[in-house]
Design an enzyme around this catalytic site. Structure first.
Site, PDB file in Angstrom:
ATOM      1  N   ARG A 147      11.603  -1.616  10.798  1.00 63.35           N
ATOM      2  CA  ARG A 147      10.542  -1.242  11.738  1.00 63.35           C
ATOM      3  C   ARG A 147      10.470  -2.243  12.897  1.00 63.35           C
ATOM      4  NH1 ARG A 147       5.118   0.071   8.312  1.00 63.35           N
ATOM      5  NH2 ARG A 147       4.211  -1.249   9.899  1.00 63.35           N
ATOM      6  N   ARG A 153      -0.421  -9.139  13.031  1.00 61.00           N
ATOM      7  CA  ARG A 153      -1.028  -8.095  12.180  1.00 61.00           C
ATOM      8  C   ARG A 153      -1.899  -8.722  11.087  1.00 61.00           C
ATOM      9  NH1 ARG A 153       4.445  -5.324  10.856  1.00 61.00           N
ATOM     10  NH2 ARG A 153       3.332  -4.269   9.178  1.00 61.00           N
ATOM     11  N   LYS A 212       0.838  -1.220   0.000  1.00 60.86           N
ATOM     12  CA  LYS A 212       0.000   0.000   0.000  1.00 60.86           C
ATOM     13  C   LYS A 212       0.867   1.263   0.000  1.00 60.86           C
ATOM     14  CE  LYS A 212      -1.969  -1.135   3.943  1.00 60.86           C
ATOM     15  NZ  LYS A 212      -1.258  -2.400   4.247  1.00 60.86           N
ATOM     16  N   ARG A 239      -9.658   0.939   8.976  1.00 62.31           N
ATOM     17  CA  ARG A 239      -9.285  -0.440   9.295  1.00 62.31           C
ATOM     18  C   ARG A 239     -10.354  -1.146  10.106  1.00 62.31           C
ATOM     19  NH1 ARG A 239      -3.269   0.349   8.974  1.00 62.31           N
ATOM     20  NH2 ARG A 239      -2.345  -1.648   9.439  1.00 62.31           N
ATOM     21  N   ARG A 241      11.834  -5.618   4.488  1.00 62.54           N
ATOM     22  CA  ARG A 241      11.620  -4.165   4.325  1.00 62.54           C
ATOM     23  C   ARG A 241      12.648  -3.356   5.118  1.00 62.54           C
ATOM     24  NH1 ARG A 241       5.814  -1.818   5.259  1.00 62.54           N
ATOM     25  NH2 ARG A 241       6.002  -3.015   7.183  1.00 62.54           N
TER      26      ARG A 241
HETATM   27  P1  AP5 Z   1       4.920  -1.579   1.757  1.00 58.66           P
HETATM   28  O1  AP5 Z   1       4.511  -0.766   0.575  1.00 58.66           O
HETATM   29  O2  AP5 Z   1       5.692  -0.892   2.819  1.00 58.66           O
HETATM   30  O3  AP5 Z   1       3.634  -2.353   2.346  1.00 58.66           O
HETATM   31  P2  AP5 Z   1       2.371  -1.822   3.140  1.00 58.66           P
HETATM   32  O4  AP5 Z   1       1.157  -2.475   2.570  1.00 58.66           O
HETATM   33  O5  AP5 Z   1       2.371  -0.326   3.203  1.00 58.66           O
HETATM   34  O6  AP5 Z   1       2.691  -2.505   4.543  1.00 58.66           O
HETATM   35  P3  AP5 Z   1       2.642  -1.992   6.031  1.00 58.66           P
HETATM   36  O7  AP5 Z   1       3.338  -3.056   6.836  1.00 58.66           O
HETATM   37  O8  AP5 Z   1       3.177  -0.599   6.160  1.00 58.66           O
HETATM   38  O9  AP5 Z   1       1.150  -2.018   6.329  1.00 58.66           O
HETATM   39  P4  AP5 Z   1       0.501  -2.099   7.691  1.00 58.66           P
HETATM   40  O10 AP5 Z   1      -0.892  -1.877   7.277  1.00 58.66           O
HETATM   41  O11 AP5 Z   1       0.758  -3.294   8.500  1.00 58.66           O
HETATM   42  O12 AP5 Z   1       1.275  -0.951   8.536  1.00 58.66           O
HETATM   43  P5  AP5 Z   1       0.858   0.533   8.934  1.00 58.66           P
HETATM   44  O13 AP5 Z   1       2.079   1.337   8.915  1.00 58.66           O
HETATM   45  O14 AP5 Z   1      -0.341   1.005   8.201  1.00 58.66           O
HETATM   46  O15 AP5 Z   1       5.767  -2.837   1.205  1.00 58.66           O
HETATM   47  C1  AP5 Z   1       6.319  -3.803   2.070  1.00 58.66           C
HETATM   48  C2  AP5 Z   1       7.674  -4.284   1.495  1.00 58.66           C
HETATM   49  O16 AP5 Z   1       7.460  -4.925   0.238  1.00 58.66           O
HETATM   50  C3  AP5 Z   1       8.703  -3.160   1.200  1.00 58.66           C
HETATM   51  O17 AP5 Z   1       9.983  -3.641   1.484  1.00 58.66           O
HETATM   52  C4  AP5 Z   1       8.547  -2.874  -0.286  1.00 58.66           C
HETATM   53  O18 AP5 Z   1       9.759  -2.395  -0.864  1.00 58.66           O
HETATM   54  C5  AP5 Z   1       8.170  -4.250  -0.825  1.00 58.66           C
HETATM   55  N1  AP5 Z   1       7.206  -4.197  -1.943  1.00 58.66           N
HETATM   56  C6  AP5 Z   1       6.102  -3.404  -2.046  1.00 58.66           C
HETATM   57  N2  AP5 Z   1       5.422  -3.676  -3.179  1.00 58.66           N
HETATM   58  C7  AP5 Z   1       6.126  -4.680  -3.799  1.00 58.66           C
HETATM   59  C8  AP5 Z   1       5.930  -5.410  -5.024  1.00 58.66           C
HETATM   60  N3  AP5 Z   1       4.871  -5.178  -5.837  1.00 58.66           N
HETATM   61  N4  AP5 Z   1       6.843  -6.373  -5.344  1.00 58.66           N
HETATM   62  C9  AP5 Z   1       7.915  -6.625  -4.529  1.00 58.66           C
HETATM   63  N5  AP5 Z   1       8.144  -5.960  -3.379  1.00 58.66           N
HETATM   64  C10 AP5 Z   1       7.263  -5.000  -3.021  1.00 58.66           C
HETATM   65  O19 AP5 Z   1       0.383   0.304  10.463  1.00 58.66           O
HETATM   66  C11 AP5 Z   1       1.296  -0.025  11.480  1.00 58.66           C
HETATM   67  C12 AP5 Z   1       0.548  -0.088  12.811  1.00 58.66           C
HETATM   68  O20 AP5 Z   1      -0.038   1.198  13.123  1.00 58.66           O
HETATM   69  C13 AP5 Z   1      -0.643  -1.063  12.846  1.00 58.66           C
HETATM   70  O21 AP5 Z   1      -0.223  -2.384  13.176  1.00 58.66           O
HETATM   71  C14 AP5 Z   1      -1.513  -0.428  13.958  1.00 58.66           C
HETATM   72  O22 AP5 Z   1      -0.992  -0.716  15.243  1.00 58.66           O
HETATM   73  C15 AP5 Z   1      -1.324   1.067  13.700  1.00 58.66           C
HETATM   74  N6  AP5 Z   1      -2.342   1.644  12.786  1.00 58.66           N
HETATM   75  C16 AP5 Z   1      -2.106   2.226  11.584  1.00 58.66           C
HETATM   76  N7  AP5 Z   1      -3.251   2.649  11.029  1.00 58.66           N
HETATM   77  C17 AP5 Z   1      -4.244   2.323  11.901  1.00 58.66           C
HETATM   78  C18 AP5 Z   1      -5.651   2.477  11.868  1.00 58.66           C
HETATM   79  N8  AP5 Z   1      -6.284   3.054  10.818  1.00 58.66           N
HETATM   80  N9  AP5 Z   1      -6.376   2.011  12.920  1.00 58.66           N
HETATM   81  C19 AP5 Z   1      -5.771   1.449  13.995  1.00 58.66           C
HETATM   82  N10 AP5 Z   1      -4.424   1.253  14.086  1.00 58.66           N
HETATM   83  C20 AP5 Z   1      -3.670   1.693  13.033  1.00 58.66           C
END
Ligand code: AP5
Length: 218
Positions: free
Chosen positions: A159, A170, A14, A89, A128
């Site tokens: 991270r 997660r 994402k 979410r 990552r």
């Molecule tokens: P990346 O693009 O970073 O993936 P992502 O989907 O953004 O993954 P996240 O882990 O950031 O999502 P998340 O939803 O768990 O975390 P968030 O920060 O929102 O890609 C991942 C890796 O793959 C990278 O190395 C990239 O280079 C590689 N890659 C990407 N695309 C690729 C492709 N097509 N091919 C090959 N490689 C690729 O949330 C973190 C925490 O915050 C949550 O656990 C929760 O505690 C809290 N939080 C955040 N938002 C909320 C909310 N709305 N409500 C409640 N808690 C929340």
């Protein structure tokens, strides 16, 4: 005001997709995960509250999220275009977003679901690496040992919630608390599915095509 949602499991890509789309459209990239990590870094009250949930891989309480998103949307003018990454979410967050968009007479034009298998997620998240200075995201397969950020020379880090145990948690949280949003948005007729197991370029081409199909002014 217009909004797009990028929906998908942790590691679905994402954030990577949102950054590329931001460069090619006039949508702002709004990541609640990034906002929370900034809050933790700055030691603010929101950060203090969010930290333990994030480390455990569970969701930060809805009222904290609703407040930070509302604050952001109230700050921007009526012409703002948002690409939400990691928000909403839960059903409560989705309903809050409906309400704010309604109040602003705004449209939710697309919910882009990045579909991915769990083995691919585990590999992507384990590999990552993120730049401490500019936030650029890499995968170890693109890097040589000890390499700095290509974009700004900053140091790369992993991270704290990117360990296997927390990632599995997660994924479970996504299945239990977020996946019901797929039906919710499908019923509203705004959901589009994209196979996210492919290269970033292939995923990006599909996403951009979907957005351009029905959004003027990009
Ligand atoms: P990346 O693009 O970073 O993936 P992502 O989907 O953004 O993954 P996240 O882990 O950031 O999502 P998340 O939803 O768990 O975390 P968030 O920060 O929102 O890609 C991942 C890796 O793959 C990278 O190395 C990239 O280079 C590689 N890659 C990407 N695309 C690729 C492709 N097509 N091919 C090959 N490689 C690729 O949330 C973190 C925490 O915050 C949550 O656990 C929760 O505690 C809290 N939080 C955040 N938002 C909320 C909310 N709305 N409500 C409640 N808690 C929340």
């Amino acid at each position: 005001m217009k909004a797009i949602i990028l929906l998908g499991a942790p590691g679905a890509g994402k954030g990577t997709a949102a950054e590329d789309l931001r460069k090619q459209t006039d949508f702002q990239h709004v990541s609640t995960g990034d906002m929370l990590r900034e809050a933790v870094k700055s030691g603010s009250a929101v950060g203090e509250r969010a930290k333990s949930y994030m480390e455990a891989g569970t969701l930060v309480p809805d009222e904290v999220i609703v407040d930070i998103v509302k604050e952001r949307m109230d700050r921007d003018g009526p012409d703002a275009k948002y690409m939400f990454d990691g928000f909403p979410r839960t059903m409560k967050q989705a309903q809050m977003l409906d309400q704010v968009l309604d109040e602003h007479g705004a449209d939710l034009t697309h919910v882009l679901l990045l579909e991915i298998t769990e083995d691919v997620v585990l590999d992507r998240i384990a590999g990552r690496r993120i730049c401490k200075s500019c936030g650029a995201v890499y995968h170890v397969s693109q890097l040589t040992p000890g390499q700095a950020c290509d974009q700004c020379g900053g140091e790369l880090y992993q991270r704290p919630d990117d360990n296997e145990e927390t990632v599995r948690k997660r994924l479970q949280v996504f299945r239990d608390q977020t996946s019901s949003l797929i039906d919710y948005y499908e019923q509203k007729g705004v959901l589009h599915r994209v196979d996210a197991n492919r290269t970033p370029e292939e995923v990006q081409a599909d996403l951009l095509g979907l957005i351009r199909e029905s959004t003027a002014g990009l």
